[in-house]
Design a protein around this motif. Structure first.
Motif, PDB file in Angstrom:
ATOM      1  N   ALA A 175       0.839  -1.200   0.000  1.00 26.73           N
ATOM      2  CA  ALA A 175       0.000   0.000   0.000  1.00 26.73           C
ATOM      3  C   ALA A 175       0.875   1.251   0.000  1.00 26.73           C
ATOM      4  CB  ALA A 175      -0.932   0.004   1.203  1.00 26.73           C
ATOM      5  N   ILE A 176       1.938   1.217   0.778  1.00 28.93           N
ATOM      6  CA  ILE A 176       2.859   2.353   0.815  1.00 28.93           C
ATOM      7  C   ILE A 176       3.540   2.515  -0.542  1.00 28.93           C
ATOM      8  CG2 ILE A 176       4.983   3.247   1.864  1.00 28.93           C
ATOM      9  CD1 ILE A 176       4.100   1.804   4.470  1.00 28.93           C
ATOM     10  N   ALA A 177       4.003   1.410  -1.125  1.00 22.50           N
ATOM     11  CA  ALA A 177       4.660   1.465  -2.443  1.00 22.50           C
ATOM     12  C   ALA A 177       3.699   1.986  -3.505  1.00 22.50           C
ATOM     13  CB  ALA A 177       5.168   0.078  -2.833  1.00 22.50           C
ATOM     14  N   LYS A 178       2.441   1.601  -3.413  1.00 19.97           N
ATOM     15  CA  LYS A 178       1.442   2.054  -4.377  1.00 19.97           C
ATOM     16  C   LYS A 178       1.248   3.568  -4.300  1.00 19.97           C
ATOM     17  CE  LYS A 178      -2.488  -0.395  -6.015  1.00 19.97           C
ATOM     18  NZ  LYS A 178      -3.673  -1.175  -5.698  1.00 19.97           N
ATOM     19  N   LEU A 179       1.292   4.113  -3.088  1.00 23.10           N
ATOM     20  CA  LEU A 179       1.143   5.556  -2.915  1.00 23.10           C
ATOM     21  C   LEU A 179       2.389   6.317  -3.366  1.00 23.10           C
ATOM     22  CD1 LEU A 179      -0.656   5.559   0.528  1.00 23.10           C
ATOM     23  CD2 LEU A 179      -1.627   6.267  -1.662  1.00 23.10           C
ATOM     24  N   ILE A 180       3.561   5.747  -3.111  1.00 20.72           N
ATOM     25  CA  ILE A 180       4.802   6.404  -3.529  1.00 20.72           C
ATOM     26  C   ILE A 180       4.973   6.317  -5.043  1.00 20.72           C
ATOM     27  CG2 ILE A 180       7.329   6.340  -3.357  1.00 20.72           C
ATOM     28  CD1 ILE A 180       6.973   5.453  -0.448  1.00 20.72           C
ATOM     29  N   LYS A 181       4.559   5.210  -5.633  1.00 23.85           N
ATOM     30  CA  LYS A 181       4.550   4.963  -7.080  1.00 23.85           C
ATOM     31  C   LYS A 181       5.913   4.704  -7.718  1.00 23.85           C
ATOM     32  CE  LYS A 181       0.269   7.343  -8.015  1.00 23.85           C
ATOM     33  NZ  LYS A 181      -0.427   8.327  -8.797  1.00 23.85           N
ATOM     34  N   THR A 182       6.997   5.025  -7.052  1.00 21.77           N
ATOM     35  CA  THR A 182       8.315   4.828  -7.651  1.00 21.77           C
ATOM     36  C   THR A 182       9.118   3.737  -6.940  1.00 21.77           C
ATOM     37  OG1 THR A 182       9.230   6.583  -6.284  1.00 21.77           O
ATOM     38  CG2 THR A 182       8.500   7.185  -8.510  1.00 21.77           C
ATOM     39  N   LYS A 183       8.516   3.097  -5.942  1.00 19.51           N
ATOM     40  CA  LYS A 183       9.188   2.045  -5.176  1.00 19.51           C
ATOM     41  C   LYS A 183       8.352   0.772  -5.190  1.00 19.51           C
ATOM     42  CE  LYS A 183      12.503   4.738  -4.076  1.00 19.51           C
ATOM     43  NZ  LYS A 183      13.717   4.603  -4.837  1.00 19.51           N
ATOM     44  N   THR A 184       9.031  -0.357  -5.067  1.00 18.46           N
ATOM     45  CA  THR A 184       8.338  -1.641  -5.003  1.00 18.46           C
ATOM     46  C   THR A 184       8.019  -1.977  -3.547  1.00 18.46           C
ATOM     47  OG1 THR A 184      10.367  -2.926  -4.753  1.00 18.46           O
ATOM     48  CG2 THR A 184       9.617  -2.482  -7.014  1.00 18.46           C
ATOM     49  N   CYS A 185       7.196  -2.982  -3.348  1.00 17.09           N
ATOM     50  CA  CYS A 185       6.862  -3.456  -2.003  1.00 17.09           C
ATOM     51  C   CYS A 185       8.127  -3.853  -1.245  1.00 17.09           C
ATOM     52  CB  CYS A 185       5.921  -4.649  -2.075  1.00 17.09           C
ATOM     53  SG  CYS A 185       4.373  -4.342  -2.924  1.00 17.09           S
ATOM     54  N   VAL A 186       9.009  -4.546  -1.926  1.00 15.93           N
ATOM     55  CA  VAL A 186      10.247  -5.012  -1.290  1.00 15.93           C
ATOM     56  C   VAL A 186      11.130  -3.831  -0.895  1.00 15.93           C
ATOM     57  CG1 VAL A 186      12.369  -6.336  -1.640  1.00 15.93           C
ATOM     58  CG2 VAL A 186      10.188  -7.250  -2.432  1.00 15.93           C
ATOM     59  N   GLN A 187      11.251  -2.826  -1.749  1.00 11.35           N
ATOM     60  CA  GLN A 187      12.068  -1.657  -1.418  1.00 11.35           C
ATOM     61  C   GLN A 187      11.515  -0.943  -0.189  1.00 11.35           C
ATOM     62  OE1 GLN A 187      11.807   0.034  -5.388  1.00 11.35           O
ATOM     63  NE2 GLN A 187      14.039   0.019  -5.531  1.00 11.35           N
ATOM     64  N   VAL A 188      10.203  -0.827  -0.097  1.00 11.68           N
ATOM     65  CA  VAL A 188       9.582  -0.192   1.061  1.00 11.68           C
ATOM     66  C   VAL A 188       9.837  -1.025   2.315  1.00 11.68           C
ATOM     67  CG1 VAL A 188       7.380   0.460   2.126  1.00 11.68           C
ATOM     68  CG2 VAL A 188       7.838   1.042  -0.272  1.00 11.68           C
ATOM     69  N   CYS A 189       9.685  -2.325   2.209  1.00 16.02           N
ATOM     70  CA  CYS A 189       9.918  -3.219   3.350  1.00 16.02           C
ATOM     71  C   CYS A 189      11.357  -3.114   3.849  1.00 16.02           C
ATOM     72  CB  CYS A 189       9.592  -4.650   2.965  1.00 16.02           C
ATOM     73  SG  CYS A 189       9.853  -5.833   4.309  1.00 16.02           S
ATOM     74  N   VAL A 190      12.293  -3.158   2.933  1.00 17.39           N
ATOM     75  CA  VAL A 190      13.709  -3.069   3.305  1.00 17.39           C
ATOM     76  C   VAL A 190      13.994  -1.724   3.962  1.00 17.39           C
ATOM     77  CG1 VAL A 190      16.065  -2.929   2.395  1.00 17.39           C
ATOM     78  CG2 VAL A 190      14.522  -4.731   1.606  1.00 17.39           C
ATOM     79  N   ASP A 191      13.469  -0.642   3.397  1.00 18.01           N
ATOM     80  CA  ASP A 191      13.715   0.681   3.966  1.00 18.01           C
ATOM     81  C   ASP A 191      13.092   0.800   5.357  1.00 18.01           C
ATOM     82  OD1 ASP A 191      14.897   3.368   3.335  1.00 18.01           O
ATOM     83  OD2 ASP A 191      12.877   3.955   3.954  1.00 18.01           O
ATOM     84  N   MET A 192      11.892   0.260   5.540  1.00 19.15           N
ATOM     85  CA  MET A 192      11.255   0.304   6.855  1.00 19.15           C
ATOM     86  C   MET A 192      12.052  -0.512   7.860  1.00 19.15           C
ATOM     87  SD  MET A 192       7.161   0.158   6.135  1.00 19.15           S
ATOM     88  CE  MET A 192       6.710   0.317   7.854  1.00 19.15           C
ATOM     89  N   THR A 193      12.555  -1.660   7.442  1.00 20.62           N
ATOM     90  CA  THR A 193      13.342  -2.503   8.330  1.00 20.62           C
ATOM     91  C   THR A 193      14.636  -1.796   8.735  1.00 20.62           C
ATOM     92  OG1 THR A 193      12.437  -4.452   7.250  1.00 20.62           O
ATOM     93  CG2 THR A 193      14.390  -4.786   8.591  1.00 20.62           C
ATOM     94  N   LEU A 194      15.289  -1.140   7.793  1.00 20.28           N
ATOM     95  CA  LEU A 194      16.516  -0.418   8.096  1.00 20.28           C
ATOM     96  C   LEU A 194      16.236   0.785   8.983  1.00 20.28           C
ATOM     97  CD1 LEU A 194      18.306  -0.468   4.619  1.00 20.28           C
ATOM     98  CD2 LEU A 194      18.921  -1.769   6.678  1.00 20.28           C
ATOM     99  N   THR A 195      15.137   1.471   8.754  1.00 15.49           N
ATOM    100  CA  THR A 195      14.776   2.635   9.557  1.00 15.49           C
ATOM    101  C   THR A 195      14.495   2.226  11.001  1.00 15.49           C
ATOM    102  OG1 THR A 195      13.820   3.721   7.635  1.00 15.49           O
ATOM    103  CG2 THR A 195      13.142   4.553   9.764  1.00 15.49           C
ATOM    104  N   GLN A 196      13.814   1.108  11.197  1.00 15.42           N
ATOM    105  CA  GLN A 196      13.483   0.645  12.543  1.00 15.42           C
ATOM    106  C   GLN A 196      14.709   0.134  13.272  1.00 15.42           C
ATOM    107  OE1 GLN A 196      10.417  -2.210  11.786  1.00 15.42           O
ATOM    108  NE2 GLN A 196       8.891  -0.638  11.321  1.00 15.42           N
ATOM    109  N   ALA A 197      15.725  -0.322  12.534  1.00 11.16           N
ATOM    110  CA  ALA A 197      16.937  -0.852  13.146  1.00 11.16           C
ATOM    111  C   ALA A 197      17.824   0.248  13.697  1.00 11.16           C
ATOM    112  CB  ALA A 197      17.723  -1.700  12.127  1.00 11.16           C
ATOM    113  N   ILE A 198      17.644   1.452  13.190  1.00 13.54           N
ATOM    114  CA  ILE A 198      18.508   2.575  13.613  1.00 13.54           C
ATOM    115  C   ILE A 198      18.082   3.143  14.933  1.00 13.54           C
ATOM    116  CG2 ILE A 198      19.210   4.924  13.023  1.00 13.54           C
ATOM    117  CD1 ILE A 198      19.129   4.077  10.109  1.00 13.54           C
TER     118      ILE A 198
END
Length: 72
Positions: free
Chosen positions: A49-72
């Motif tokens: 859903a987030i990737a669909k709203l951003i339109k330039t990212k895939t589901c996997v890219q959003v997941c990876v970015d969220m995982t990295l953001t939460q790890a910091i």
């Protein structure tokens, strides 16, 4: 981490149409990051859903970015 994201997405969707990772790019533009921060609160772990709203990212890219953001 990427495998975990793919498993999460595959487990929650019956069909996900993904464009090639190289076509969309891994670098996040400032506008994409800003939009991501806004919609992240609304959609939590609904990566597609987030990737669909951003339109330039895939589901996997959003997941990876969220995982990295939460790890910091």
């Amino acid at each position: 981490m990427l495998t975990e994201c793919v498993n999460i997405i595959a487990g929650s969707l019956t069909y996900v149409k993904q464009e090639k990772q190289s076509e969309k790019g891994d670098n996040w533009l400032p506008g994409e990051e800003s939009l991501f921060r806004v919609v992240q609160d609304m959609h939590r772990t609904n990566y597609c859903a987030i990737a669909k709203l951003i339109k330039t990212k895939t589901c996997v890219q959003v997941c990876v970015d969220m995982t990295l953001t939460q790890a910091i």
